[in-house]
Each structure stands twice: as C-alpha cells, then as structure tokens.
Design a protein around this motif. Structure first.
Motif, PDB file in Angstrom:
ATOM      1  N   ALA A  32      25.614  -4.928  -6.211  1.00 38.86           N
ATOM      2  CA  ALA A  32      25.437  -5.759  -7.411  1.00 38.86           C
ATOM      3  C   ALA A  32      24.011  -5.735  -7.949  1.00 38.86           C
ATOM      4  N   PRO A  33      22.947  -5.784  -7.099  1.00 36.01           N
ATOM      5  CA  PRO A  33      21.582  -5.755  -7.667  1.00 36.01           C
ATOM      6  C   PRO A  33      21.245  -4.492  -8.438  1.00 36.01           C
ATOM      7  N   LEU A  34      22.030  -3.412  -8.243  1.00 32.18           N
ATOM      8  CA  LEU A  34      21.740  -2.189  -9.004  1.00 32.18           C
ATOM      9  C   LEU A  34      21.923  -2.399 -10.504  1.00 32.18           C
ATOM     10  N   GLY A  35      22.761  -3.380 -10.874  1.00 37.96           N
ATOM     11  CA  GLY A  35      22.934  -3.663 -12.297  1.00 37.96           C
ATOM     12  C   GLY A  35      21.702  -4.251 -12.942  1.00 37.96           C
ATOM     13  N   MET A  36      20.734  -4.723 -12.152  1.00 39.05           N
ATOM     14  CA  MET A  36      19.505  -5.291 -12.697  1.00 39.05           C
ATOM     15  C   MET A  36      18.369  -4.282 -12.785  1.00 39.05           C
ATOM     16  N   VAL A  37      18.595  -3.071 -12.286  1.00 37.51           N
ATOM     17  CA  VAL A  37      17.529  -2.062 -12.331  1.00 37.51           C
ATOM     18  C   VAL A  37      17.128  -1.723 -13.766  1.00 37.51           C
ATOM     19  N   PRO A  38      18.092  -1.481 -14.700  1.00 40.59           N
ATOM     20  CA  PRO A  38      17.666  -1.208 -16.089  1.00 40.59           C
ATOM     21  C   PRO A  38      16.912  -2.363 -16.726  1.00 40.59           C
ATOM     22  N   ALA A  39      17.152  -3.600 -16.259  1.00 40.44           N
ATOM     23  CA  ALA A  39      16.466  -4.753 -16.853  1.00 40.44           C
ATOM     24  C   ALA A  39      14.995  -4.805 -16.465  1.00 40.44           C
ATOM     25  N   ILE A  40      14.608  -4.156 -15.371  1.00 38.40           N
ATOM     26  CA  ILE A  40      13.221  -4.195 -14.919  1.00 38.40           C
ATOM     27  C   ILE A  40      12.405  -3.048 -15.516  1.00 38.40           C
ATOM     28  N   LEU A  41      13.084  -2.021 -16.030  1.00 41.41           N
ATOM     29  CA  LEU A  41      12.359  -0.874 -16.586  1.00 41.41           C
ATOM     30  C   LEU A  41      11.405  -1.256 -17.719  1.00 41.41           C
ATOM     31  N   PRO A  42      11.785  -2.164 -18.657  1.00 37.74           N
ATOM     32  CA  PRO A  42      10.809  -2.548 -19.705  1.00 37.74           C
ATOM     33  C   PRO A  42       9.533  -3.153 -19.147  1.00 37.74           C
ATOM     34  N   PHE A  43       9.616  -3.849 -18.045  1.00 38.30           N
ATOM     35  CA  PHE A  43       8.400  -4.407 -17.443  1.00 38.30           C
ATOM     36  C   PHE A  43       7.494  -3.289 -16.931  1.00 38.30           C
ATOM     37  N   GLY A  44       8.082  -2.247 -16.338  1.00 42.32           N
ATOM     38  CA  GLY A  44       7.279  -1.097 -15.918  1.00 42.32           C
ATOM     39  C   GLY A  44       6.617  -0.402 -17.092  1.00 42.32           C
ATOM     40  N   ILE A  45       7.339  -0.311 -18.210  1.00 39.79           N
ATOM     41  CA  ILE A  45       6.739   0.299 -19.414  1.00 39.79           C
ATOM     42  C   ILE A  45       5.594  -0.549 -19.941  1.00 39.79           C
ATOM     43  N   GLU A  46       5.760  -1.869 -19.899  1.00 39.29           N
ATOM     44  CA  GLU A  46       4.687  -2.757 -20.359  1.00 39.29           C
ATOM     45  C   GLU A  46       3.440  -2.622 -19.495  1.00 39.29           C
ATOM     46  N   ILE A  47       3.605  -2.487 -18.192  1.00 36.73           N
ATOM     47  CA  ILE A  47       2.449  -2.291 -17.301  1.00 36.73           C
ATOM     48  C   ILE A  47       1.783  -0.943 -17.578  1.00 36.73           C
ATOM     49  N   TRP A  48       2.596   0.070 -17.829  1.00 31.13           N
ATOM     50  CA  TRP A  48       2.066   1.413 -18.094  1.00 31.13           C
ATOM     51  C   TRP A  48       1.230   1.443 -19.366  1.00 31.13           C
ATOM     52  N   LEU A  49       1.649   0.648 -20.391  1.00 30.88           N
ATOM     53  CA  LEU A  49       0.934   0.623 -21.666  1.00 30.88           C
ATOM     54  C   LEU A  49      -0.048  -0.537 -21.768  1.00 30.88           C
ATOM     55  N   ALA A  50      -0.348  -1.204 -20.638  1.00 33.45           N
ATOM     56  CA  ALA A  50      -1.219  -2.381 -20.678  1.00 33.45           C
ATOM     57  C   ALA A  50      -2.636  -2.034 -21.104  1.00 33.45           C
ATOM     58  N   ASN A  51      -3.125  -0.828 -20.799  1.00 33.17           N
ATOM     59  CA  ASN A  51      -4.491  -0.437 -21.139  1.00 33.17           C
ATOM     60  C   ASN A  51      -4.606   0.227 -22.505  1.00 33.17           C
ATOM     61  N   ASP A  52      -3.493   0.378 -23.176  1.00 32.73           N
ATOM     62  CA  ASP A  52      -3.518   0.994 -24.509  1.00 32.73           C
ATOM     63  C   ASP A  52      -3.595  -0.107 -25.558  1.00 32.73           C
ATOM     64  N   PRO A  53      -4.686  -0.216 -26.313  1.00 35.99           N
ATOM     65  CA  PRO A  53      -4.825  -1.308 -27.292  1.00 35.99           C
ATOM     66  C   PRO A  53      -3.803  -1.253 -28.413  1.00 35.99           C
ATOM     67  N   ARG A  54      -3.149  -0.115 -28.593  1.00 39.12           N
ATOM     68  CA  ARG A  54      -2.161  -0.031 -29.666  1.00 39.12           C
ATOM     69  C   ARG A  54      -0.847  -0.718 -29.287  1.00 39.12           C
ATOM     70  N   TRP A  55      -0.574  -0.877 -27.979  1.00 33.64           N
ATOM     71  CA  TRP A  55       0.710  -1.408 -27.547  1.00 33.64           C
ATOM     72  C   TRP A  55       0.603  -2.637 -26.636  1.00 33.64           C
ATOM     73  N   ASN A  56      -0.592  -2.969 -26.153  1.00 27.26           N
ATOM     74  CA  ASN A  56      -0.682  -4.051 -25.173  1.00 27.26           C
ATOM     75  C   ASN A  56      -0.372  -5.436 -25.756  1.00 27.26           C
ATOM     76  N   TRP A  57      -0.371  -5.571 -27.077  1.00 26.17           N
ATOM     77  CA  TRP A  57      -0.040  -6.850 -27.706  1.00 26.17           C
ATOM     78  C   TRP A  57       1.466  -7.064 -27.841  1.00 26.17           C
ATOM     79  N   LEU A  58       2.239  -6.002 -27.657  1.00 23.44           N
ATOM     80  CA  LEU A  58       3.676  -6.057 -27.891  1.00 23.44           C
ATOM     81  C   LEU A  58       4.394  -6.558 -26.631  1.00 23.44           C
ATOM     82  N   PRO A  59       5.225  -7.606 -26.723  1.00 21.48           N
ATOM     83  CA  PRO A  59       5.965  -8.104 -25.536  1.00 21.48           C
ATOM     84  C   PRO A  59       7.155  -7.191 -25.220  1.00 21.48           C
TER      85      PRO A  59
END
Length: 624
Positions: free
Chosen positions: A553-580
């Motif tokens: 059952a927890p595998l269904g939540m894996v796609p829900a966590i991917l946006p958080f990984g993308i947000e961390i990856w773009l945290a140092n980019d001033p063009r995208w770090n303001w976007l939630p």
C-alpha cells in the motif's frame, strides 16, 4: 446480627470454600496447597526481614531518604494490587447478598464478610507483613510518635482495599448491561495503557532534559579532574595547589548533589501531600519529626476515605440486589395502553415552526458530495463503529500512539531537524496515525456480522456500499491524522506550503488506504467475534495476502513524494525556488487519485457483487 448468626455465616463461607476445593482435581488441589504454603512463607519472611533490617541497619538519626523508601513501597504495592484488580474485574461475591435478604440476617454482616474475603491476594500477603514489620522497626529504632506507624499502615491498607471494593461494586452494577460491560472494559483498557505510559513519558521528557544537564556537568567535572591529575603528573602544579583545587571540585560536586536531592525531596513531599495513597509516607515523615497534627490528619484522612468507600460500596450492593439499577423509569412507547399512537405526518409541504420542529434521524442525514444511499451507509457504519466495543478496542492503539507521540514532542527535549526532513516527518506521522485504523478499514464487513445481510438485502448498489463504508471511517482517520499533524506543526513548524501539502497528502493517503482495504475486505474477509478483536476461521493464505497488500500500500504514495524531491533539487535556483512545487504536486496527485478512485471503485463493486454471498457466509460463521 448476633453472635450465632455471625458464626453461621462464617461456617457457611468455610463450607463453600471446602466444597470448591473438593471439586478440584488432585493436581489443582496440590498446587493450591503449595501456593498457600508459599504465601505464608513469603509473608512471614518479609515481616522478619524488614523488621531485622530496620532495627540493625538504619542510622541513629532519621534520614530524609526514608521518604523515598515509603514512596517506593507504596507505589510498588499499588502497581501489583492494580494488576490483580484488573485481572479480576468481574469478581463475584463469595456470599451473594440476595440469598440472605429474605432471612433474619443483617446484610451488614454478609457484606463485611465478603469485603474481608475480597482483600486476600498475593500482593497483600507480600506487602502487608513487610510494611508492618518496617513500621515496627522504625518505631523501635526512633521511638516517639513513630509508634503510630503500624496504625498508619493499617489505615493505608484499609483505604486501598475499601476503595477497590467500592470500584468493583460499581463495575458490577454497571456491567448488568452487556453493552455497558464491553464499553467499560474498553475504557479501562485505554486508561491502563495510558497510565502505564506515564513513567515513560516523564522519563523521556522532564527527566531526560534534567539528566542530560547533569551528565554534562559530570563530564565537565571529570575533565577538570583529569586535567588536574595530568598537571600534577607533569609537575606543573604543586601538591598544595592540587589539593586545594581538588577540594573545591569535591565541594561543588557535594553541593550539586545536595541540591538535586533537596529538589527531589521537595517533589516527593508535594506528591505525599496531594496524592492520598502517599499520605502514609507523609504521616511517617511527620511522625519522625514529632509533627503529630500532620501525622494524625494523614491517619484520619485515610480512615475517612476507607470508611466512605465501604459505605458507598454497601449502598451500591444493596441497590444492585434490590434491583435499583434495573428499575429505572423507561420511556413509554407510543403504542402503550393509555396513550395514543403518534400519527406519521408529512412535513414536506409545510413551512415555518412546524417544519423546523422536524429533525432527521441518523440514516436521513446527508453527507456533502454523496448521494442518499451513500450517506445512509456512511452514517449507519459510523454509528456502528461508535457503538461496537470491538471497534473501540481497535481504536485504542492509534489514539494511544497519537497521545504518546504528541506528549513526547510537546514536553520532550526537541532536537533541531533539517527543513528538508520535516515534510517527510509529517508524512511519517500521518502514516502512523492512519495505519492505526487499518484493523478496521481492512476488514470493513467483518465488524457488521449479521448486519451485513441486511445491507445486502437493502436496495443499495455495491458501489454505494463501498463508498459509504469508506466515508464512515474518514472522520476518525482524518481527526487522528490532523491532530498528529497539528502537534508536529506546533513543535516542529513546517513551511506553510509544506503544511498544506501534507494535509493534501493525508487525504491522498486515505484514498490509497480505501482502495487497498476495499480489495482486502472483499477478497480476504474475516469474521470477528462480538465484543473482541479475535478473528475466526483464520487461514494462513488470507493472513499472508493481507500482509502483502498492507506492505504494498505505501507504494501508492511514492508518486506523491516526487514533487518534494523536485522542489529540493530546484531550491538553489532563484528562478524556481519561490514556486511551491511540493504543494502543487500534492494537489495534482490528489485530483488524479480521486479520478482513479471513481474509476476503480466500479471494478471493486463488480467484484463485491460476485463475492458478497461468500463474504456473508465467512463473516457470519463466527465461533463462540
């Protein structure tokens, strides 16, 4: 009651006990005799040891640490005594009072005999001689008012046993109703679990911070001592300077230990003042210091509480056997003689005060976003969950987990957590609260038992049944998850976008749990015995499949966590770090999963239509 009546009642009690022993097998009889002999040996040994140790080992002056000794003995006795009480909550009277009410015998005599018969237990056999012997040893050693010690000890045991007897009588009166009986047992289980965790909470919150500070001071003192030893070995310090600094270190250590002891002693004496079972320790401490007023008040207080408990217990016993708990006035039915039947009125065409007087029943209430059939199934299932004792038992674990985790986070020593890990912690806490309800949601039809037959015969489609079942548990699951999340937000604040995203993730998590649990409830249903969580006709294959689906059952939540990984990856980019990005991804995945839920629920409804009679056969074949 005269002497002959009392002698007859005692003989009757003895005859009943002998008959009960004679009906035992020879093995059980031998074990009983062995237990009696061991109890007598333990009781006599505890009295002799405590008396001897107290006379020969105690110092000449009254030590302040004696308060902790009495507190420890009282708490140890209460713990063992309550274990015995909880394992025998429904203890029956040795002499039933209703058998004597028609005889010229005073019920007070039978009641007193039953009371004295109820207090004999292994805890009393061990602790009573030990505490009596200790009180005599203190009186012999320190003289003075401490000769009141045995009287204080007797008052303490009278208070505990009398209040316990009152508690048992009150439970016996309430348990005349079977539904109340199951609910009471559930509540008592919850209370015992929470109370048993109080020492753990205190040690992990209040005492941990104090202990950490003390350990830091001790490490600093050891470091200074090692530095002094190294300086002396290297001839950098003279012996006089070394002795002076070492004496200063020892003085500071002694003062710190005295402050800690005084602080603990103050807390102990405060507890002795406001916690009635510890009045014994307060009375002993006051008697040692010749404060006869405090000692006398402690003794009278314990005797007063014990007397009140016996009086209330006797009144409850009389009400129970005279039918006082069964003769409560009942509401007159509309079809009873002397009353006319209430006509059924149609309020649909009325307005004003007449229409406003109509109130819908449980099954007539609406649910936002659900049709009439789905709302009826949801309210019916929710009402069943709030009334069924086994459902309350299943909710003990998640409620206790939320309370204990919340207490640890609120009062514990909070460690700094990286902002990148806090959203993952929020998801983990929500999953923990959600997993606690899995026992109910994974076997949705098992708790219905015979009621599932009425649900199948109702003109409701299988799709509406599944949706209504999922809606029924949503308030409980969402409340637990949001409570845990709000506690975390107070202790470890999340960014506003991360907090909102975690709320959406909570709803997503519940939809995933509903889809998986619907499949488990249809494919591997389990019957549940009434009033318990014990599954019947359990099969290894069904259990294995349930465990496999629960782990997947927890595998269904894996796609829900991917946006958080993308947000961390773009945290140092001033063009995208303001976007939630995490919040946007959580909303998008929730909408996508809601559409998937509406699509998959149709296939699950077809599967339910194929297996519904097999499910009915499984969940209604409940062995006693």
């Amino acid at each position: 009651m005269n002497f002959q009546h009392g002698q007859t009642i005692i003989w009757l009690r003895w005859r009943l006990a002998c008959n009960q022993i004679n009906r035992m097998s020879w093995i059980n009889r031998a074990l009983l005799y062995l237990l009696i002999v061991l109890s007598l040996i333990i009781g006599g040994s505890s009295f002799i040891v405590s008396l001897t140790v107290g006379i020969w080992i105690l110092p000449q002056a009254w030590p302040d640490w004696m308060v902790f000794v009495w507190v420890g003995m009282v708490l140890a006795f209460l713990g063992s005594w309550m274990v015995g009480v909880l394992t025998d909550l429904q203890r029956s009277e040795p002499l039933s009072l209703d058998k004597f009410l028609h005889l010229p015998v005073s019920p007070q005599g039978v009641f007193c005999l039953n009371y004295f018969s109820s207090i004999f237990s292994l805890s009393l056999v061990v602790f009573f001689p030990m505490m009596i012997g200790w009180s005599f040893a203190l009186a012999w050693k320190y003289q003075g008012l401490l000769w009141l010690g045995p009287l204080l000890t007797l008052a303490f045991f009278m208070m505990v046993t009398a209040l316990t007897y009152q508690f048992r009588g009150w439970l016996a009166a309430l348990m005349t109703n079977k539904r109340h009986k199951r609910t009471i047992l559930t509540v008592i289980t919850v209370v015992v679990i929470l109370v048993s965790q109080i020492p753990n909470i205190v040690s992990n919150t209040v005492l941990r911070a104090t202990g950490k500070e003390n350990r830091q001071i001790e490490m600093k003192e050891k470091s200074e001592r090692r530095s002094l030893d190294a300086s002396l070995a290297a001839d950098e310090l003279q012996s006089e300077v070394y002795d002076k600094r070492l004496l200063e270190l020892n003085r500071r250590k002694s003062e710190r230990q005295q402050r800690q002891f005084a602080e603990k002693l103050g807390w102990a004496r405060m507890a002795n003042t406001y916690f009635p079972p510890l009045w014994l320790a307060a009375g002993m401490d006051a008697a040692a210091k010749n404060r006869w007023t405090v000692s006398l008040i402690s003794c009278l207080g314990m005797v007063g509480l014990g007397s009140f408990g016996l009086w209330r217990s006797y009144q409850t016993t009389l009400r129970l056997f005279r039918g006082g708990f069964e003769s409560r006035t009942k509401k007159k039915s509309s079809t009873s003689p002397g009353s006319s039947a209430k006509p059924i009125l149609d309020y649909s065409g009325l307005s004003g005060s007449v229409a406003s007087a109509w109130k819908p029943s449980w099954l007539e209430k609406s649910v936002p976003g659900a049709n009439e059939h789905q709302a009826a199934v949801a309210w019916m299932s929710f009402r069943n969950l709030t009334r069924a004792p086994e459902a309350k038992l299943a909710l003990i674990t998640p409620i206790a987990v939320v309370i204990l985790v919340g207490a640890s986070m609120l009062f514990g020593n909070r460690q700094p957590i990286s902002p990148y890990l806090r959203p993952l912690l929020g998801i983990g806490i929500c999953f923990l609260a959600m997993a606690g309800t899995s026992q109910l949601i994974q076997n949705q039809f098992g708790f219905d038992r015979d009621g599932f037959r009425a649900l199948l015969l109702a003109p409701i489609s299988e799709r509406n049944i599944l949706i209504g079942k999922n809606l029924a548990l949503a308030p409980i699951a969402m409340t637990l998850g949001l409570t845990a999340l709000l506690i975390m937000q107070f202790c470890v604040p999340l960014h506003w976008s991360h907090f909102l995203a975690t709320v959406f993730q909570l709803v997503t998590m519940y939809l995933v749990a509903c889809l998986v649990s619907n499949l488990m409830s249809i494919v591997v249903p389990m019957g549940v015995a009434a009033g318990s969580l014990k599954p019947t006709n359990l099969k290894f294959g069904s259990v294995l499949l349930q465990i496999l689906l629960f782990l997947l059952a927890p595998l269904g939540m894996v796609p829900a966590i991917l946006p958080f990984g993308i947000e961390i990856w773009l945290a140092n980019d001033p063009r995208w770090n303001w976007l939630p990005i995490y919040l946007m991804g959580a909303v998008f995945y929730l909408v996508l999963l809601a559409i998937t839920y509406r699509w998959l629920i149709g296939y699950q409804a077809k599967l339910l239509a194929e297996r519904k009679w097999r499910i009915l056969e499984t969940i209604t074949r409940v062995s006693s």
